[in-house]
Design an enzyme around this catalytic site. Structure first.
Site, PDB file in Angstrom:
ATOM      1  N   TRP A 111      85.323 -23.405  50.928  1.00 22.74           N
ATOM      2  CA  TRP A 111      84.969 -21.712  50.608  1.00 22.74           C
ATOM      3  C   TRP A 111      85.597 -20.638  51.789  1.00 22.74           C
ATOM      4  O   TRP A 111      85.567 -19.795  51.460  1.00 22.74           O
ATOM      5  CB  TRP A 111      83.363 -22.127  49.572  1.00 22.74           C
ATOM      6  CG  TRP A 111      83.709 -23.398  48.233  1.00 22.74           C
ATOM      7  CD1 TRP A 111      83.619 -24.053  48.280  1.00 22.74           C
ATOM      8  CD2 TRP A 111      84.648 -22.974  47.640  1.00 22.74           C
ATOM      9  NE1 TRP A 111      83.037 -24.537  47.503  1.00 22.74           N
ATOM     10  CE2 TRP A 111      84.058 -23.724  46.659  1.00 22.74           C
ATOM     11  CE3 TRP A 111      84.795 -21.892  47.128  1.00 22.74           C
ATOM     12  CZ2 TRP A 111      84.876 -24.104  45.358  1.00 22.74           C
ATOM     13  CZ3 TRP A 111      85.543 -21.497  45.633  1.00 22.74           C
ATOM     14  CH2 TRP A 111      85.606 -22.841  44.956  1.00 22.74           C
ATOM     15  N   ASP A 114      77.042 -16.886  51.359  1.00 22.94           N
ATOM     16  CA  ASP A 114      77.523 -17.533  50.820  1.00 22.94           C
ATOM     17  C   ASP A 114      76.907 -18.367  50.820  1.00 22.94           C
ATOM     18  O   ASP A 114      76.767 -19.892  50.603  1.00 22.94           O
ATOM     19  CB  ASP A 114      78.599 -17.970  50.677  1.00 22.94           C
ATOM     20  CG  ASP A 114      79.464 -18.478  49.205  1.00 22.94           C
ATOM     21  OD1 ASP A 114      78.242 -18.446  48.036  1.00 22.94           O
ATOM     22  OD2 ASP A 114      80.512 -18.661  49.226  1.00 22.94           O
ATOM     23  N   LYS A 124      74.618 -23.136  40.069  1.00 22.54           N
ATOM     24  CA  LYS A 124      74.153 -24.468  40.671  1.00 22.54           C
ATOM     25  C   LYS A 124      73.011 -23.912  39.778  1.00 22.54           C
ATOM     26  O   LYS A 124      71.943 -25.616  39.391  1.00 22.54           O
ATOM     27  CB  LYS A 124      74.923 -24.619  42.279  1.00 22.54           C
ATOM     28  CG  LYS A 124      76.242 -24.516  41.891  1.00 22.54           C
ATOM     29  CD  LYS A 124      76.424 -24.215  43.261  1.00 22.54           C
ATOM     30  CE  LYS A 124      78.123 -23.880  42.730  1.00 22.54           C
ATOM     31  NZ  LYS A 124      78.846 -25.490  42.495  1.00 22.54           N
TER      32      LYS A 124
END
Ligand code: PMP
Length: 361
Positions: free
Chosen positions: A102, A172, A196
């Protein structure tokens, strides 16, 4: 059918109480005679749902008044581009730490718009640690400093934040938002895909300090400009109404159950169950260095790829323990144990691990 223990990395398990409430409210929300899905986003009843969701999140994370909360679309991935498009207004430099897939995506997008300095990387060891940072290498004139606070695929987490001084720290937090207490004022921007710890896919939460809004060049597309969404209170266009509603229910559920502090204690206890067993076993191996282990994503391996496959299949077939396969780039197993994973689920997993170890040692 019984519900399973779902260890998916995301979209992932949600609190059962929230799913029940949503099902009860499905056909007729609060006497409105319609489903939340059917409501105009401009209606008073939906505005109430939206305002409650934002207020609950502000309370849960203790978000200071000088931060805006946005509910956007395009996934966390769109933030990798929105950040440089909005924040590169000075030196056009970005400092980034490469802690996995990511981070790499954030690097690739930022490179399209500015000068990216990758300060450190843990790629040499399949990203199984958080690199130590030397603050003398930080660019004091960078427009922002980017980290992936929890690395979903590799199972690492920052336990100590870099001291970036006046350079806004951007995180993030897709896979660890609301999992432990944090001090929002240490960040310039926090963003996280909902799927999530917050709710269904389709909405991304962005928490941005006021002074970082309004810096984008006039050439930046309207939908990619934070100012657009700040001015319109996330209603410039039709927001993902149902996803935001479910996030609001999750936030309320967390508030009713002790808030982030209680979640953190529960998460630490759940993760300890798994890590303590991994440490005591000479059959399984946790893949991450101890000090950087995530509370949310726990990758591990058995002695062989064949045993890994047998473990995954056996858990799903016999025990209702599903989605334990590691990310395709890493292999092995990964148990994602987000807020909504009950302690019983982790106990069931450890029991199965013991049983599988005894049968295959
Ligand atoms: N960042 C992290 C840490 C992630 O785990 C993910 C994916 N789950 C993303 C970004 C990308 O999120 P999205 O699929 O919402 O674009």
């Amino acid at each position: 059918m019984e519900r399973v223990y779902n260890f998916s990395a995301g979209p992932s398990t949600l609190p059962e109480a929230v799913l029940k409430q949503a099902s009860e409210e499905m056909l007729n929300f609060g006497g409105s005679g319609m489903s939340v899905m059917e409501m105009s986003h401009r209606s008073a009843v939906y505005q109430g749902i939206f305002d409650d969701a934002e207020a609950s999140l502000r309370k849960l994370m203790n978000i200071p008044d000088n931060y805006k909360v946005l509910f956007l679309q395009g996934g966390a991935s769109t933030q990798f581009a929105m950040l440089p498009l909005n924040l590169l207004d000075g030196s056009k430099k970005v400092d980034i730490v490469n802690t996995g897939a990511w981070s790499k995506k954030a690097i690739a997008e930022a490179k399209k718009f500015g000068e990216v300095n990758v300060l450190a990387s843990s790629e040499d060891a399949t990203f199984n640690y958080i690199p130590k940072l030397d603050s003398s290498q930080f660019n004091k004139d960078a427009d922002y400093f980017f980290i992936t606070s929890n690395n979903t695929i590799y199972g690492t987490v920052y336990n100590e934040l870099p001291d970036t001084g006046d350079v806004p720290l951007v995180a993030d937090m897709s896979s660890n938002i609301l999992s432990e207490e944090i001090d929002v004022s240490k960040y310039g921007v926090i963003f996280a895909g909902a799927q999530k710890n917050m709710g269904p896919a389709g909405v991304t939460v962005v928490i941005i300090r006021d002074d970082l809004v309004g810096k984008a060049d006039a050439s930046v597309p309207t939908m990619l400009n934070y100012e657009t969404h700040v001015k319109a209170n996330s209603m410039f266009n039709t927001p993902p109404t149902y996803s935001i509603y479910i996030c609001g229910l999750v936030f309320k559920y967390l508030l009713d159950n002790g808030g982030v502090k209680a979640m953190e204690a529960k998460n630490r206890a759940k993760a300890a169950l798994l890590y303590d067993y991994l440490d005591s076993s000479d059959f399984y191996k946790g893949t991450v260095v101890k000090e950087d282990r995530s509370l949310m994503n726990v990758p591990f391996v058995s002695p062989s790829a064949d045993l890994d496959a047998a473990f995954i299949a056996g858990g799903a077939a016999k025990k209702g323990l599903v989605n334990l396969k590691g990310h395709r780039s890493v292999g092995g197993m990964r148990a994602s144990i987000y807020n909504a994973m009950p302690t019983e689920g982790v106990i069931a997993l450890v029991d199965y691990m013991k049983e599988f170890e005894a049968a295959n040692k």
